[in-house]
Each structure stands twice: as C-alpha cells, then as structure tokens.
Design a protein around this motif. Structure first.
Motif, PDB file in Angstrom:
ATOM      1  N   ARG A   1      14.738   8.946 -11.968  1.00 36.81           N
ATOM      2  CA  ARG A   1      13.699   8.739 -10.969  1.00 36.81           C
ATOM      3  C   ARG A   1      12.312   8.828 -11.587  1.00 36.81           C
ATOM      4  N   GLU A   2      11.485   7.841 -11.287  1.00 38.13           N
ATOM      5  CA  GLU A   2      10.131   7.809 -11.828  1.00 38.13           C
ATOM      6  C   GLU A   2       9.247   8.816 -11.100  1.00 38.13           C
ATOM      7  N   PRO A   3       8.269   9.404 -11.784  1.00 37.38           N
ATOM      8  CA  PRO A   3       7.350  10.323 -11.120  1.00 37.38           C
ATOM      9  C   PRO A   3       6.436   9.575 -10.155  1.00 37.38           C
ATOM     10  N   ASN A   4       5.849  10.305  -9.211  1.00 33.04           N
ATOM     11  CA  ASN A   4       4.923   9.684  -8.274  1.00 33.04           C
ATOM     12  C   ASN A   4       3.722   9.095  -9.003  1.00 33.04           C
ATOM     13  N   VAL A   5       3.247   7.963  -8.483  1.00 38.72           N
ATOM     14  CA  VAL A   5       2.022   7.351  -9.002  1.00 38.72           C
ATOM     15  C   VAL A   5       0.870   7.880  -8.161  1.00 38.72           C
ATOM     16  N   GLU A   6       0.043   8.723  -8.753  1.00 43.46           N
ATOM     17  CA  GLU A   6      -1.069   9.352  -8.044  1.00 43.46           C
ATOM     18  C   GLU A   6      -2.378   8.704  -8.476  1.00 43.46           C
ATOM     19  N   GLY A   7      -3.251   8.469  -7.530  1.00 47.83           N
ATOM     20  CA  GLY A   7      -4.507   7.815  -7.878  1.00 47.83           C
ATOM     21  C   GLY A   7      -5.567   8.010  -6.818  1.00 47.83           C
ATOM     22  N   LEU A   8      -6.721   7.388  -7.071  1.00 44.83           N
ATOM     23  CA  LEU A   8      -7.856   7.505  -6.165  1.00 44.83           C
ATOM     24  C   LEU A   8      -8.536   6.151  -6.045  1.00 44.83           C
ATOM     25  N   GLN A   9      -9.205   5.945  -4.916  1.00 47.46           N
ATOM     26  CA  GLN A   9     -10.032   4.759  -4.720  1.00 47.46           C
ATOM     27  C   GLN A   9     -11.374   5.199  -4.168  1.00 47.46           C
ATOM     28  N   GLY A  10     -12.443   4.724  -4.838  1.00 43.55           N
ATOM     29  CA  GLY A  10     -13.777   5.215  -4.544  1.00 43.55           C
ATOM     30  C   GLY A  10     -14.335   4.758  -3.203  1.00 43.55           C
TER      31      GLY A  10
ATOM     32  N   SER B   1      -0.619   8.839  -3.178  1.00 44.83           N
ATOM     33  CA  SER B   1       0.527   9.220  -4.007  1.00 44.83           C
ATOM     34  C   SER B   1       1.725   8.396  -3.560  1.00 44.83           C
ATOM     35  N   THR B   2       2.330   7.687  -4.509  1.00 46.76           N
ATOM     36  CA  THR B   2       3.432   6.778  -4.202  1.00 46.76           C
ATOM     37  C   THR B   2       4.658   7.136  -5.028  1.00 46.76           C
ATOM     38  N   PRO B   3       5.822   7.321  -4.404  1.00 45.52           N
ATOM     39  CA  PRO B   3       7.043   7.563  -5.186  1.00 45.52           C
ATOM     40  C   PRO B   3       7.253   6.460  -6.210  1.00 45.52           C
TER      41      PRO B   3
ATOM     42  N   ASP C   1       1.610  12.701   3.129  1.00 42.79           N
ATOM     43  CA  ASP C   1       0.486  13.636   3.199  1.00 42.79           C
ATOM     44  C   ASP C   1       0.721  14.848   2.303  1.00 42.79           C
ATOM     45  N   ALA C   2       1.962  15.342   2.272  1.00 42.10           N
ATOM     46  CA  ALA C   2       2.278  16.481   1.411  1.00 42.10           C
ATOM     47  C   ALA C   2       2.126  16.116  -0.064  1.00 42.10           C
ATOM     48  N   ASP C   3       2.591  14.922  -0.445  1.00 48.05           N
ATOM     49  CA  ASP C   3       2.448  14.489  -1.829  1.00 48.05           C
ATOM     50  C   ASP C   3       0.982  14.374  -2.220  1.00 48.05           C
ATOM     51  N   CYS C   4       0.131  13.944  -1.290  1.00 42.29           N
ATOM     52  CA  CYS C   4      -1.298  13.816  -1.585  1.00 42.29           C
ATOM     53  C   CYS C   4      -1.967  15.177  -1.724  1.00 42.29           C
ATOM     54  N   VAL C   5      -1.493  16.178  -0.986  1.00 45.09           N
ATOM     55  CA  VAL C   5      -2.005  17.538  -1.174  1.00 45.09           C
ATOM     56  C   VAL C   5      -1.701  18.015  -2.590  1.00 45.09           C
ATOM     57  N   ILE C   6      -0.494  17.738  -3.049  1.00 52.09           N
ATOM     58  CA  ILE C   6      -0.098  18.127  -4.403  1.00 52.09           C
ATOM     59  C   ILE C   6      -0.957  17.396  -5.433  1.00 52.09           C
ATOM     60  N   ALA C   7      -1.167  16.094  -5.215  1.00 56.04           N
ATOM     61  CA  ALA C   7      -2.014  15.322  -6.126  1.00 56.04           C
ATOM     62  C   ALA C   7      -3.437  15.869  -6.137  1.00 56.04           C
ATOM     63  N   ALA C   8      -3.926  16.286  -4.975  1.00 50.31           N
ATOM     64  CA  ALA C   8      -5.293  16.810  -4.888  1.00 50.31           C
ATOM     65  C   ALA C   8      -5.481  18.044  -5.756  1.00 50.31           C
TER      66      ALA C   8
ATOM     67  N   GLN D   1      -7.617   4.070  -9.265  1.00 54.25           N
ATOM     68  CA  GLN D   1      -8.138   4.725 -10.466  1.00 54.25           C
ATOM     69  C   GLN D   1      -7.320   5.971 -10.778  1.00 54.25           C
ATOM     70  N   SER D   2      -7.380   6.400 -12.030  1.00 55.72           N
ATOM     71  CA  SER D   2      -6.705   7.634 -12.422  1.00 55.72           C
ATOM     72  C   SER D   2      -7.641   8.829 -12.405  1.00 55.72           C
ATOM     73  N   LYS D   3      -8.949   8.561 -12.300  1.00 55.39           N
ATOM     74  CA  LYS D   3      -9.947   9.635 -12.237  1.00 55.39           C
ATOM     75  C   LYS D   3     -10.926   9.328 -11.119  1.00 55.39           C
ATOM     76  N   PRO D   4     -11.540  10.361 -10.542  1.00 60.33           N
ATOM     77  CA  PRO D   4     -12.464  10.134  -9.419  1.00 60.33           C
ATOM     78  C   PRO D   4     -13.636   9.235  -9.794  1.00 60.33           C
ATOM     79  N   MET D   5     -14.038   8.386  -8.845  1.00 59.96           N
ATOM     80  CA  MET D   5     -15.224   7.545  -9.002  1.00 59.96           C
ATOM     81  C   MET D   5     -16.462   8.216  -8.449  1.00 59.96           C
ATOM     82  N   GLY D   6     -16.281   9.252  -7.633  1.00 62.31           N
ATOM     83  CA  GLY D   6     -17.397   9.919  -6.982  1.00 62.31           C
ATOM     84  C   GLY D   6     -18.471  10.360  -7.959  1.00 62.31           C
ATOM     85  N   GLY D   7     -19.734  10.000  -7.644  1.00 62.91           N
ATOM     86  CA  GLY D   7     -20.862  10.353  -8.494  1.00 62.91           C
ATOM     87  C   GLY D   7     -21.276   9.248  -9.452  1.00 62.91           C
ATOM     88  N   ARG D   8     -20.494   8.172  -9.541  1.00 61.32           N
ATOM     89  CA  ARG D   8     -20.780   7.097 -10.490  1.00 61.32           C
ATOM     90  C   ARG D   8     -21.562   5.969  -9.821  1.00 61.32           C
TER      91      ARG D   8
END
Length: 416
Positions: free
Chosen positions: A168-177, A193-195, A219-226, A388-395
């Motif tokens: 099983r592949e790990p979850n794909v976690e990311g962000l969109q600015g 966060s996507t399985p 929602d739970a997976d996104c808390v973990i990603a956060a 994105q793999s890293k936050p865009m906030g502040g850019r």
C-alpha cells in the motif's frame, strides 16, 4: 459472544525529541483518533493507558484486524516522518485472552514486551499474542518453531474481509495556496491528504469530483498531515484544515471529531484555520453555535465553503465567521461565470457583515479575471495554485504568472 483484545503500541519516547509525558500523550491522542475513525460502531474501544487500548466487537467471535494495519505506518509517519530507520519502527501488538491476562499485558514494560515477542513464556498466561502487519494480517509472536513467516501469516489472516495490498502506497499529502490578489501574495494554504491507492486526488479547492467519499477519514488524515507541516514550517500564515459540516454536526460522529481535533496543539491555534465544506445555503443559528463550540478551541478562523451563490449572508450576524468561500460548480464555462456573477452581486452584503468573500475551484482565466475585476480578495483553485509539498503562504507571486505549477510539473519542466 463479544470478541475482546488488548491493543499495544510499541514505540520508544527516546526516538523522538519530546518529553515522555508529551510523547505518550501524542501517541494516545493519535491512536484514539485513528480508532474513532476506523474502528467503527458497533465496535468499541477504550484507553487503558497511553499505549494500550481495549478493543471489542459484539458481532464477531474474533476481531477483524484489516483496518488496524494502517496504524503502525501512519503513527510512524506522524512521529518520525518518512524514514528507513528501522530503530524508529512502530509495532502494533494484539493480545487476546482472559480479562486478567489482558490487564497484565496492558501494563507490561517495554523490556517485558520485548521478551514476550521472543519468549512465549514471558507473555501473561491465558492469552495469545500476535503482531498486526501493515496489511492487517496477524503474525503469530513469536513465530511457531519450525515454520516459515509465510505459513504463520496464512494461519492468522483476517477472515471477514480481504486485507489491503501489502505494498500500500503512503498518503499523498500536500497544500494549495490561497492568493490575496490586492497584494499579489499567498496568505495561507489549504491542506489535502489522499490515500496512495486512490485514483482521484482529494482536495477542497479543485471542485466536486475531488471531494473525498469518506469525509471523516479525509478530515482525520488532514489533521495528521497538518502536524507534519506545522513542524516543518515556521511561517505565520494559516493552514486551512478540511472539516465536514454535516459530519461534524451529526450527533453520532461529533465525539469522533472532538477526538481527532484534540491532536492539534493549542500552542499552534493562531496558525490553524478551519475550512468547513458542504455548508448549506442557510445554516441555522444553532448549527453555527455548535460549529463554534467544536472548532473555536482549535482554530483561529472559520471559513464556510458553499456551492450555493445565493448563500444567505444577510442571515449571519456580523463577524459570525471569518469568511465564506464559493465553490464553483462542475459545469460549462458560461454556466460557471453566471454562478460567479451571482455571488459577486452580494459582495456589499459581505462587507456589511464584515465577513470576507472568497472563491475556489477557479479553473479558467476568465473566472480569475472576473474575480480580480470585482476585487474579490481571496482565490484558490487549479488556475491559481496546484498541489505543493511546502506551504505557499507568505510568498509573493505576480498575478500574470499564475497558476503556480505543482512540484511534479516543476520537476518535469526542469528535466525537459
């Protein structure tokens, strides 16, 4: 007869840069949140101590362990990140037997557990010890003498439903600015966060077809990603976490959400915002009151996301929430523009309520241009920022260079 077992999480606090008290509390909260989502009713669980949980299933004579396989991998990633370091491995054990034996097992020290995993006599009498593999299978501990691991695994494979694939592949976690057009800068990020096995990427900013089929699990997976993004980035811009409106307010699932959100550290509240999705046209005063009761402790801002351009903003009290975001529909471009214009016609009402209007699922340049022309403050979507793999906030980012390409697109372009 009800099936009972004691679940033990084996992981050492010295493997993380945390105090024993903080580490054990983190393990307990994460495991409880995991079980709230995946150990569904009528099955029950209760915490015996931070590392031990009593599981029960009144409908079976033996526990089905298919869902428990993900616990070790997800807890490992949550505590240590993605690493090949075997010393940081999280092990999940299951002990089934008499009540007194399970109580003794719950209190075994780390050293006693290590001995029990290699010496059958070291485990409490009157029970059976097994390890839960990542695919949900039971592995006898220690393996029967003279048997090979594959045979031992076949004997204890879950019976009620097939186990997930072993690879099983790990979850794909990311962000969109989130883009603030007036200053041409990203002011926050929406987490997803996507399985790994999912064919569709889950996201709140890319439209209906990207919404998850199981809201509570997403929602739970996104808390973990956060938690990982909070640790990796020191930026002051907010991270928006998905929260399902209907699931949170449903009495049968409200307790599960409380447990999930309890993982979030209170010290990071100023950096966390709630993106409440699937909000109806006219949420009641009582519903908003319950929403605030559940979220205010954890989030510094609340954004309501609705697919209805006629959202009844006039019925909300001033500053009842921080913002309201319109999700553009999956429709032909002209239909999407009609929906957007209807939403923009009520901007003055949002100003009177001192509630920010915003737009998401922006896919076309005409939609972005119309939003900018109307001075809509915040926009998100594929035409603004991809995963994105890293936050865009502040850019800072020039508006004429939108969208921000995804990391995969950037790498592909660089290698071309």
């Amino acid at each position: 007869m009800s099936a009972l077992a004691c679940l033990r999480v084996v992981v050492r606090s010295e493997q993380a840069n945390l105090s024993e008290a903080m580490f054990s509390a983190l393990v307990a909260k994460f495991t409880s949140a995991f079980l709230e989502v995946r150990w569904s009713w009528p099955r029950k669980f209760s915490a015996l101590n931070p590392y031990a949980f009593l599981l029960s299933d009144p409908t079976a004579s033996e526990l089905d362990t298919a869902e428990l396989g993900r616990l070790s991998a997800e807890l490992h990633a949550h505590l240590f990140g993605v690493t090949d370091d075997e010393s940081a491995k999280v092990i999940v054990l299951l002990f089934e037997g008499e009540d007194a034996a399970m109580a003794k097992f719950a209190e075994l020290s780390d050293g006693e557990l290590e001995r029990a995993m290699v010496e059958p006599a070291a485990a409490p009498e009157g029970g059976r010890l097994s390890r839960i593999a990542i695919d949900g299978t039971r592995l006898q501990v220690p393996p029967p003498e003279g048997s090979n691991p594959a045979e031992a695994e076949d004997e204890v494979r879950p019976r009620r439903r097939p186990a997930p694939p072993r690879d099983r592949e790990p979850n794909v976690e990311g962000l969109q600015g989130i883009y603030y057009a007036a200053r041409q800068i990203f002011v926050g990020d929406v987490i997803s966060s996507t399985p790994g096995e999912s064919r569709t990427r889950y996201s709140l900013v890319d439209g209906e077809e990207h919404l998850p089929p199981e809201a509570a699990a997403f929602d739970a997976d996104c808390v973990i990603a956060a938690m990982a993004f909070l640790a990796e980035s020191q930026a002051d811009t907010p991270l928006y976490l998905p929260v399902s409106f209907s699931t949170l307010l449903r009495p049968s699932t409200r307790a599960a959400y409380a447990e999930i959100l309890s993982i979030l550290p209170h010290s990071e509240r100023r950096r966390l915002s709630a993106a409440v999705y699937d909000v109806p046209r006219a949420p009641s005063f009582q519903a908003l009151k319950q929403l605030h009761s559940a979220l205010d402790e954890h989030f510094s801002a609340i954004d309501l996301r609705t697919r209805d351009p006629a959202f009844e903003i006039e019925q909300l009290n001033p500053e009842a929430v921080t913002s309201v975001t319109l999700v553009l529909p999956q429709a032909e471009p002209e239909r999407r523009l009609i929906v957007l214009r209807r939403f923009l016609s009520k901007i003055d009402a949002y100003k009177r309520r001192r509630i920010w209007p915003a737009l998401t699922n922006v896919r076309h340049q005409r939609e972005l241009d119309l939003a900018l022309e109307a001075r809509l403050p915040f926009v998100t979507g594929p035409a603004v920022c991809r995963l994105q793999s890293k936050p865009m906030g502040g850019r800072s980012w020039p508006v004429d260079q939108l969208p921000v390409p995804s990391m995969a697109e950037t790498l592909q372009k660089a290698s071309a």
